[in-house]
Scaffold this active site. Sequence first.
Site, PDB file in Angstrom:
ATOM      1  N   GLU A 102     -10.506  -6.634   5.545  1.00 57.43           N
ATOM      2  CA  GLU A 102     -10.733  -7.580   4.448  1.00 57.43           C
ATOM      3  C   GLU A 102     -10.626  -9.043   4.880  1.00 57.43           C
ATOM      4  OE1 GLU A 102      -7.877  -6.249   1.569  1.00 57.43           O
ATOM      5  OE2 GLU A 102      -9.232  -4.726   0.752  1.00 57.43           O
ATOM      6  N   GLU A 124      -0.692  11.408  15.672  1.00 55.26           N
ATOM      7  CA  GLU A 124       0.378  10.405  15.750  1.00 55.26           C
ATOM      8  C   GLU A 124       1.465  10.771  16.749  1.00 55.26           C
ATOM      9  OE1 GLU A 124       3.700  11.138  12.460  1.00 55.26           O
ATOM     10  OE2 GLU A 124       1.721  10.903  11.558  1.00 55.26           O
TER      11      GLU A 124
END
Length: 271
Positions: free
Chosen positions: A81, A112
């Site tokens: 953004e 992960e």
Amino acid sequence: MSFHKITEADSHYDHLEQMSVKEVLKNINDEDKTVPLAVEKALPEIEILTTIVSEKLKNGGRLFYMGAGTSGRLGVVDASEIPPTFGVDHGVVVGLIAGGDIAIRKAVEFAEDSQNQGWEDLKNHQVGINDVVVGIAASGTTPYVIGALEKCNSLGIATGCITCNEGSPLHKTAKFPVVVMVGPEFVSGSSRMKAGTAQKLVLNMISTAAMIQLGRVKGNKMVDMQLSNNKLVERGTRMLMQELNMDQDSAASLLQKHGSVRKAITAYHNE
């Protein structure tokens, strides 16, 4: 400092399945109200990390976010953004998620758990001494993040973190840690809830404050935003109407000619 993973602690509520929809929503909302207060307590840490980020960006460095699952997705969202909102180049703020871009939409099992993959992902972006790497992990135990930050530390690359467990391995690894203690989740262990909300708030604060420090806001307006849709063109036109005291047609024409609010204002004053 002993480490107790409070994000995995039992909820303060039980028998959730016996609650009405109204009760569930009220209780979630009551828990959510505590998140900004927890963030407030971490403001001194957030200020330190944001100052480091701002300094690195001012000197031509980059900001990397790293995380897995919800934490990784939040970092990717914030990074994605920044260019349209503040007009900086893609690649100034980078979001990395364990498992790669596919993990943004679909969980990648065990991604992960690699201690080395995070550093490999950073190397693909030629991370260096001018950059800052912020690990995001509610638990503070994600190997993908911790391994990357440890390698960065060994090379003198600035490291920060956003976690919700004090005394966690991530807290101890990051040079500039932010710890937001939101407590147990409404659904035990579901850190996409309060912990995720806290992380989102902190990310908003860091990136917005850094962009303001870089001069990407004038007054209170996003003068460098990308004019990528009609809504933003209309917003830019209104900014020019207000700033330059001109009618809508003149403002729209000026904006179209120069391609950004900042350039339009500069050109107007130079004419």
